[in-house]
Write a protein that holds these residues in place. Structure first.
Motif, PDB file in Angstrom:
ATOM      1  N   GLN A   7       0.785  -1.228   0.000  1.00 41.92           N
ATOM      2  CA  GLN A   7       0.000   0.000   0.000  1.00 41.92           C
ATOM      3  C   GLN A   7       0.818   1.279   0.000  1.00 41.92           C
ATOM      4  O   GLN A   7       0.426   2.259  -0.627  1.00 41.92           O
ATOM      5  CB  GLN A   7      -0.928   0.018   1.225  1.00 41.92           C
ATOM      6  CG  GLN A   7      -1.947  -1.080   1.217  1.00 41.92           C
ATOM      7  CD  GLN A   7      -2.639  -1.216   2.551  1.00 41.92           C
ATOM      8  OE1 GLN A   7      -1.996  -1.244   3.593  1.00 41.92           O
ATOM      9  NE2 GLN A   7      -3.956  -1.313   2.505  1.00 41.92           N
ATOM     10  N   ASN A   8       1.919   1.314   0.711  1.00 40.39           N
ATOM     11  CA  ASN A   8       2.646   2.572   0.836  1.00 40.39           C
ATOM     12  C   ASN A   8       3.844   2.697  -0.103  1.00 40.39           C
ATOM     13  O   ASN A   8       4.659   3.602   0.045  1.00 40.39           O
ATOM     14  CB  ASN A   8       3.073   2.814   2.289  1.00 40.39           C
ATOM     15  CG  ASN A   8       3.984   1.735   2.854  1.00 40.39           C
ATOM     16  OD1 ASN A   8       4.033   0.615   2.364  1.00 40.39           O
ATOM     17  ND2 ASN A   8       4.689   2.074   3.915  1.00 40.39           N
ATOM     18  N   MET A   9       3.941   1.824  -1.095  1.00 38.96           N
ATOM     19  CA  MET A   9       5.007   1.946  -2.087  1.00 38.96           C
ATOM     20  C   MET A   9       4.515   2.766  -3.267  1.00 38.96           C
ATOM     21  O   MET A   9       3.319   2.804  -3.544  1.00 38.96           O
ATOM     22  CB  MET A   9       5.445   0.562  -2.578  1.00 38.96           C
ATOM     23  CG  MET A   9       6.288  -0.161  -1.558  1.00 38.96           C
ATOM     24  SD  MET A   9       7.179  -1.553  -2.254  1.00 38.96           S
ATOM     25  CE  MET A   9       8.379  -0.732  -3.254  1.00 38.96           C
ATOM     26  N   PRO A  10       5.442   3.390  -3.983  1.00 36.16           N
ATOM     27  CA  PRO A  10       5.045   4.111  -5.185  1.00 36.16           C
ATOM     28  C   PRO A  10       4.384   3.159  -6.176  1.00 36.16           C
ATOM     29  O   PRO A  10       4.795   2.003  -6.298  1.00 36.16           O
ATOM     30  CB  PRO A  10       6.372   4.635  -5.757  1.00 36.16           C
ATOM     31  CG  PRO A  10       7.353   4.539  -4.636  1.00 36.16           C
ATOM     32  CD  PRO A  10       6.865   3.454  -3.729  1.00 36.16           C
ATOM     33  N   ALA A  11       3.365   3.633  -6.832  1.00 35.26           N
ATOM     34  CA  ALA A  11       2.638   2.824  -7.822  1.00 35.26           C
ATOM     35  C   ALA A  11       2.241   1.483  -7.206  1.00 35.26           C
ATOM     36  O   ALA A  11       2.653   0.421  -7.675  1.00 35.26           O
ATOM     37  CB  ALA A  11       3.465   2.626  -9.081  1.00 35.26           C
ATOM     38  N   ARG A  94       2.215  -3.373   4.101  1.00 34.44           N
ATOM     39  CA  ARG A  94       2.913  -2.086   4.151  1.00 34.44           C
ATOM     40  C   ARG A  94       4.375  -2.321   4.535  1.00 34.44           C
ATOM     41  O   ARG A  94       4.681  -3.253   5.268  1.00 34.44           O
ATOM     42  CB  ARG A  94       2.279  -1.171   5.189  1.00 34.44           C
ATOM     43  CG  ARG A  94       0.805  -0.897   4.965  1.00 34.44           C
ATOM     44  CD  ARG A  94       0.212   0.038   6.003  1.00 34.44           C
ATOM     45  NE  ARG A  94       0.833   1.343   6.040  1.00 34.44           N
ATOM     46  CZ  ARG A  94       0.663   2.304   5.140  1.00 34.44           C
ATOM     47  NH1 ARG A  94      -0.119   2.098   4.107  1.00 34.44           N
ATOM     48  NH2 ARG A  94       1.248   3.467   5.247  1.00 34.44           N
ATOM     49  N   VAL A  95       5.249  -1.440   4.075  1.00 34.54           N
ATOM     50  CA  VAL A  95       6.646  -1.452   4.500  1.00 34.54           C
ATOM     51  C   VAL A  95       6.689  -0.698   5.836  1.00 34.54           C
ATOM     52  O   VAL A  95       6.276   0.463   5.898  1.00 34.54           O
ATOM     53  CB  VAL A  95       7.563  -0.734   3.481  1.00 34.54           C
ATOM     54  CG1 VAL A  95       9.000  -0.757   3.963  1.00 34.54           C
ATOM     55  CG2 VAL A  95       7.440  -1.346   2.106  1.00 34.54           C
ATOM     56  N   PRO A  96       7.157  -1.323   6.919  1.00 35.91           N
ATOM     57  CA  PRO A  96       7.251  -0.615   8.198  1.00 35.91           C
ATOM     58  C   PRO A  96       8.165   0.606   8.078  1.00 35.91           C
ATOM     59  O   PRO A  96       9.166   0.573   7.348  1.00 35.91           O
ATOM     60  CB  PRO A  96       7.852  -1.659   9.145  1.00 35.91           C
ATOM     61  CG  PRO A  96       7.521  -2.974   8.523  1.00 35.91           C
ATOM     62  CD  PRO A  96       7.559  -2.727   7.035  1.00 35.91           C
ATOM     63  N   ALA A  97       7.832   1.670   8.779  1.00 32.66           N
ATOM     64  CA  ALA A  97       8.583   2.929   8.686  1.00 32.66           C
ATOM     65  C   ALA A  97      10.078   2.738   8.930  1.00 32.66           C
ATOM     66  O   ALA A  97      10.905   3.335   8.240  1.00 32.66           O
ATOM     67  CB  ALA A  97       8.011   3.951   9.664  1.00 32.66           C
ATOM     68  N   TYR A 106       7.738   6.767  -0.182  1.00 33.39           N
ATOM     69  CA  TYR A 106       6.608   6.008   0.341  1.00 33.39           C
ATOM     70  C   TYR A 106       5.469   6.963   0.657  1.00 33.39           C
ATOM     71  O   TYR A 106       5.696   8.107   1.034  1.00 33.39           O
ATOM     72  CB  TYR A 106       7.009   5.259   1.625  1.00 33.39           C
ATOM     73  CG  TYR A 106       8.094   4.246   1.409  1.00 33.39           C
ATOM     74  CD1 TYR A 106       7.791   2.943   1.059  1.00 33.39           C
ATOM     75  CD2 TYR A 106       9.429   4.584   1.550  1.00 33.39           C
ATOM     76  CE1 TYR A 106       8.789   1.998   0.855  1.00 33.39           C
ATOM     77  CE2 TYR A 106      10.442   3.656   1.341  1.00 33.39           C
ATOM     78  CZ  TYR A 106      10.106   2.369   0.995  1.00 33.39           C
ATOM     79  OH  TYR A 106      11.107   1.445   0.788  1.00 33.39           O
ATOM     80  N   SER A 107       4.252   6.481   0.538  1.00 37.20           N
ATOM     81  CA  SER A 107       3.103   7.311   0.898  1.00 37.20           C
ATOM     82  C   SER A 107       2.842   7.170   2.394  1.00 37.20           C
ATOM     83  O   SER A 107       3.199   6.171   3.017  1.00 37.20           O
ATOM     84  CB  SER A 107       1.869   6.907   0.096  1.00 37.20           C
ATOM     85  OG  SER A 107       1.480   5.595   0.425  1.00 37.20           O
ATOM     86  N   ALA A 108       2.186   8.160   2.962  1.00 40.03           N
ATOM     87  CA  ALA A 108       1.903   8.158   4.393  1.00 40.03           C
ATOM     88  C   ALA A 108       0.698   7.302   4.730  1.00 40.03           C
ATOM     89  O   ALA A 108       0.548   6.825   5.844  1.00 40.03           O
ATOM     90  CB  ALA A 108       1.672   9.581   4.887  1.00 40.03           C
ATOM     91  N   ASP A 109      -0.187   7.101   3.769  1.00 40.25           N
ATOM     92  CA  ASP A 109      -1.417   6.343   4.091  1.00 40.25           C
ATOM     93  C   ASP A 109      -1.297   4.887   3.762  1.00 40.25           C
ATOM     94  O   ASP A 109      -0.438   4.355   3.260  1.00 40.25           O
ATOM     95  CB  ASP A 109      -2.619   6.915   3.380  1.00 40.25           C
ATOM     96  CG  ASP A 109      -2.411   7.081   1.869  1.00 40.25           C
ATOM     97  OD1 ASP A 109      -1.320   6.802   1.361  1.00 40.25           O
ATOM     98  OD2 ASP A 109      -3.360   7.496   1.218  1.00 40.25           O
TER      99      ASP A 109
END
Length: 109
Positions: A7-11, A94-97, A106-109
């Motif tokens: 979810q939080n990766m580009p594209a 999601r990739v953990p922060a 990375y996107s925040a959402d």
């Protein structure tokens, strides 16, 4: 074919995961740069994915993953992408922060 969406990766499009392939191998084949400090040998936790849906579709946790869970280094909702396979279905994660690569947006959402 089974798919993975991060979810939080580009594209954040669905990445195909061929049978018998780890999530990490599928991500790399799709051209995504993904942290894996130990070279995909299950000796660290830098390749982990926080699974937000479809956790039950993945193969059972490996011995390495169970060791990290017992040591408190891997949450029940996290899997090592170098260990986990997806025989069928779709998962989202999601990739953990703490593991986000500095050169990837990375996107925040």
């Amino acid at each position: 074919m089974p798919t993975l969406t991060v979810q939080n990766m580009p594209a954040a499009s669905a990445v195909p995961v061929p049978t018998g392939t780890t999530l990490l191998a599928a991500l790399q084949a799709a051209g995504h740069d993904w942290m894996h400090a130990c070279g995909a040998k299950g000796r660290c936790t830098t390749c982990r994915l926080l699974v937000t849906s479809g956790l039950e579709a993945l193969t059972p946790p490996t011995a390495a993953e169970l060791r990290y869970r017992a040591a408190g280094r891997l949450l029940e909702t996290e899997r090592l992408t170098c260990q986990a396979q997806l025989p069928e279905g779709h998962i989202t994660g999601r990739v953990p922060a703490a593991l986000q690569l500095p050169h990837v947006q990375y996107s925040a959402d």
